[in-house]
Design an enzyme around this catalytic site. Structure first.
Site, PDB file in Angstrom:
ATOM      1  N   THR A  13       0.846  -1.257   0.108  1.00  0.00           N
ATOM      2  CA  THR A  13      -0.097  -0.029   0.087  1.00  0.00           C
ATOM      3  C   THR A  13       1.062   1.131   0.250  1.00  0.00           C
ATOM      4  OG1 THR A  13      -0.194   0.219   2.343  1.00  0.00           O
ATOM      5  CG2 THR A  13      -1.702  -1.153   1.201  1.00  0.00           C
ATOM      6  N   GLY A  14       0.295   2.442  -0.742  1.00  0.00           N
ATOM      7  CA  GLY A  14       1.241   3.522  -0.729  1.00  0.00           C
ATOM      8  C   GLY A  14       2.570   3.083  -1.685  1.00  0.00           C
ATOM      9  N   GLY A  18       7.354   7.319  -2.953  1.00  0.00           N
ATOM     10  CA  GLY A  18       8.310   7.198  -1.840  1.00  0.00           C
ATOM     11  C   GLY A  18       8.705   5.672  -1.228  1.00  0.00           C
ATOM     12  N   GLY A  20       7.053   3.284  -0.310  1.00  0.00           N
ATOM     13  CA  GLY A  20       6.324   2.165  -0.933  1.00  0.00           C
ATOM     14  C   GLY A  20       7.224   1.914  -2.407  1.00  0.00           C
ATOM     15  N   TYR A 157       0.620  12.385  14.300  1.00  0.00           N
ATOM     16  CA  TYR A 157       1.342  11.584  13.471  1.00  0.00           C
ATOM     17  C   TYR A 157       2.158  10.525  14.462  1.00  0.00           C
ATOM     18  CZ  TYR A 157       5.005   9.706  10.455  1.00  0.00           C
ATOM     19  OH  TYR A 157       5.749   9.007   9.700  1.00  0.00           O
TER      20      TYR A 157
HETATM   21  P1  NAP Z   1       4.917   9.785   0.464  1.00  0.00           P
HETATM   22  O1  NAP Z   1       6.193   9.885  -0.522  1.00  0.00           O
HETATM   23  O2  NAP Z   1       4.170  10.752   0.344  1.00  0.00           O
HETATM   24  O3  NAP Z   1       4.154   8.188  -0.185  1.00  0.00           O
HETATM   25  C1  NAP Z   1       2.725   8.094   0.820  1.00  0.00           C
HETATM   26  C2  NAP Z   1       2.064   6.958  -0.126  1.00  0.00           C
HETATM   27  O4  NAP Z   1       0.905   6.437   0.466  1.00  0.00           O
HETATM   28  C3  NAP Z   1       1.875   7.368  -1.666  1.00  0.00           C
HETATM   29  O5  NAP Z   1       1.721   6.111  -2.385  1.00  0.00           O
HETATM   30  C4  NAP Z   1       0.235   7.827  -1.317  1.00  0.00           C
HETATM   31  O6  NAP Z   1      -0.762   7.629  -2.551  1.00  0.00           O
HETATM   32  C5  NAP Z   1      -0.238   6.842  -0.245  1.00  0.00           C
HETATM   33  N1  NAP Z   1      -1.382   7.271   0.573  1.00  0.00           N
HETATM   34  C6  NAP Z   1      -1.482   8.315   1.450  1.00  0.00           C
HETATM   35  N2  NAP Z   1      -2.615   8.398   1.761  1.00  0.00           N
HETATM   36  C7  NAP Z   1      -3.386   7.167   1.198  1.00  0.00           C
HETATM   37  C8  NAP Z   1      -4.792   6.450   1.556  1.00  0.00           C
HETATM   38  N3  NAP Z   1      -5.585   6.977   2.267  1.00  0.00           N
HETATM   39  N4  NAP Z   1      -4.836   5.302   0.986  1.00  0.00           N
HETATM   40  C9  NAP Z   1      -3.777   4.752   0.074  1.00  0.00           C
HETATM   41  N5  NAP Z   1      -2.704   5.214  -0.264  1.00  0.00           N
HETATM   42  C10 NAP Z   1      -2.427   6.373   0.466  1.00  0.00           C
HETATM   43  O7  NAP Z   1       5.479   9.262   1.862  1.00  0.00           O
HETATM   44  P2  NAP Z   1       6.593   8.400   2.310  1.00  0.00           P
HETATM   45  O8  NAP Z   1       7.584   9.171   3.025  1.00  0.00           O
HETATM   46  O9  NAP Z   1       6.960   7.229   1.347  1.00  0.00           O
HETATM   47  O10 NAP Z   1       5.783   7.590   3.413  1.00  0.00           O
HETATM   48  C11 NAP Z   1       5.195   6.303   3.483  1.00  0.00           C
HETATM   49  C12 NAP Z   1       5.145   5.531   4.942  1.00  0.00           C
HETATM   50  O11 NAP Z   1       6.523   5.702   5.595  1.00  0.00           O
HETATM   51  C13 NAP Z   1       4.335   6.332   5.679  1.00  0.00           C
HETATM   52  O12 NAP Z   1       3.460   5.268   6.513  1.00  0.00           O
HETATM   53  C14 NAP Z   1       5.301   7.060   6.431  1.00  0.00           C
HETATM   54  O13 NAP Z   1       4.586   7.262   8.001  1.00  0.00           O
HETATM   55  C15 NAP Z   1       6.437   6.195   6.846  1.00  0.00           C
HETATM   56  N6  NAP Z   1       7.572   6.895   7.146  1.00  0.00           N
HETATM   57  C16 NAP Z   1       8.324   7.637   6.299  1.00  0.00           C
HETATM   58  C17 NAP Z   1       9.525   8.427   6.622  1.00  0.00           C
HETATM   59  C18 NAP Z   1      10.428   9.175   5.548  1.00  0.00           C
HETATM   60  O14 NAP Z   1      11.527   9.655   6.098  1.00  0.00           O
HETATM   61  N7  NAP Z   1       9.819   9.489   4.326  1.00  0.00           N
HETATM   62  C19 NAP Z   1      10.107   8.267   7.901  1.00  0.00           C
HETATM   63  C20 NAP Z   1       9.588   7.340   8.556  1.00  0.00           C
HETATM   64  C21 NAP Z   1       8.283   6.601   8.396  1.00  0.00           C
HETATM   65  P3  NAP Z   1      -1.674   8.973  -2.664  1.00  0.00           P
HETATM   66  O15 NAP Z   1      -1.298  10.057  -1.995  1.00  0.00           O
HETATM   67  O16 NAP Z   1      -1.805   8.806  -4.026  1.00  0.00           O
HETATM   68  O17 NAP Z   1      -2.857   8.245  -2.027  1.00  0.00           O
END
Ligand code: NAP
Length: 259
Positions: A13-14, A18, A20, A157
């Site tokens: 998912t996602g 990023g 995912g 968050y």
């Molecule tokens: P990102 O680049 O913003 O990507 C987020 C992904 O989730 C996108 O594919 C987005 O697609 C999808 N998404 C968001 N809301 C959704 C929903 N309601 N239903 C289905 N898909 C949804 O963010 P990321 O940084 O990769 O973060 C991904 C995960 O890693 C998150 O759980 C975040 O908490 C965790 N995380 C990230 C970091 C970091 O440094 N980046 C650090 C710690 C944890 P759409 O917007 O098109 O739905």
């Protein structure tokens, strides 16, 4: 050497962006057939085009993890396209910043709906297929933020990321006899579109606080998730793996300055 995962079926998912997308790329390179989701079809299409030339097939479906019916549709699509579901990466998440004094009930509901309830709904929808696989794997993307650290603007968050781990520990017990393991990766600061949106100043400041001296890559997270997906990780469940370049280690700013 780990056993081959060639031909296994994963949902990420996602996976359209990023972390995912990074997980999907690592999995597809290992020969795993991956179904990626997100709400935005154009992002899904772009990622499929980018990841097309891999040993594992990558396909996609637009779906909102906060909607249980959408989660059921995702599982049905994976079963139809890839013959079952062996691995679920509950990775989709949002991380809007808002100080405590400005937080509205809607802000809290939005973050908990996607990050926490979305994780639960996706796992629930996958249970029968994961049990049928005989080696089901759930890999949750949590965060260091919440379970270990704090950051201004991320109280809701952080709570959602800690909630995923509370869920993990009991759910992992309930699923153990079905040979389903459930573990979580806790990323530190990883270079993604979401993080780039925070600005260069934020990213430079963060890199300076990490003992490894750099932000993580999405492949760093994908490889950690891949480990949990292996047959060799079958006896590991209910656990968390911090992947952060040592970010949570320093006792103080002086500890970093002394490096
Ligand atoms: P990102 O680049 O913003 O990507 C987020 C992904 O989730 C996108 O594919 C987005 O697609 C999808 N998404 C968001 N809301 C959704 C929903 N309601 N239903 C289905 N898909 C949804 O963010 P990321 O940084 O990769 O973060 C991904 C995960 O890693 C998150 O759980 C975040 O908490 C965790 N995380 C990230 C970091 C970091 O440094 N980046 C650090 C710690 C944890 P759409 O917007 O098109 O739905």
């Amino acid at each position: 050497m780990f056993s081959s995962l060639q031909g296994r079926s994963a949902i990420v998912t996602g996976g359209s962006k990023g972390l995912g997308r990074g997980i999907a790329e690592v999995f597809a390179a290992a020969g795993i057939n991956v179904l990626i989701t997100g709400r935005t079809q154009t992002d899904i299409d772009a990622t499929i085009a980018e990841l097309g030339d891999r040993p594992g097939r990558v396909s996609g479906l637009a779906a909102d993890v906060a909607n249980p019916n959408d989660c059921q549709r995702v599982v049905a699509a994976a079963v139809e396209r890839h013959g079952g579901v062996d691995i679920v990466c509950a990775n989709a998440g949002v991380f809007p910043q808002c100080r405590l004094e400005d937080l509205t009930p809607e802000d809290i509901e939005h973050v908990l709906s996607v990050n926490f309830k979305g994780t639960v709904f996706m796992v629930q929808a996958s249970l029968a297929a994961l049990a049928a696989s005989g080696h089901g794997r759930v890999i949750i993307t949590s965060s260091i933020t919440g379970p270990i650290t704090g950051y201004p603007g991320w109280s809701h968050y952080g709570a959602s990321k800690a909630a995923q781990l509370g869920f993990l520990r009991t759910a992992a017990m309930e699923l153990a006899r079905k040979k389903i393991t459930m573990n979580a990766v806790l990323p530190g600061n990883i270079m993604t579109e979401g993080l780039i949106d925070m600005g260069q100043e934020y990213m430079d400041g963060m890199a300076a606080t990490i003992p490894s001296g750099r932000l993580g890559t999405v492949a760093d997270i994908g490889n950690a998730a891949l480990f949990f997906a292996t047959d060799e990780a079958a006896f590991i469940t209910g656990q968390t793996l911090v992947v952060d370049g040592g970010q949570v280690l320093p006792e103080s700013a002086a500890a970093i300055a002394d490096l």
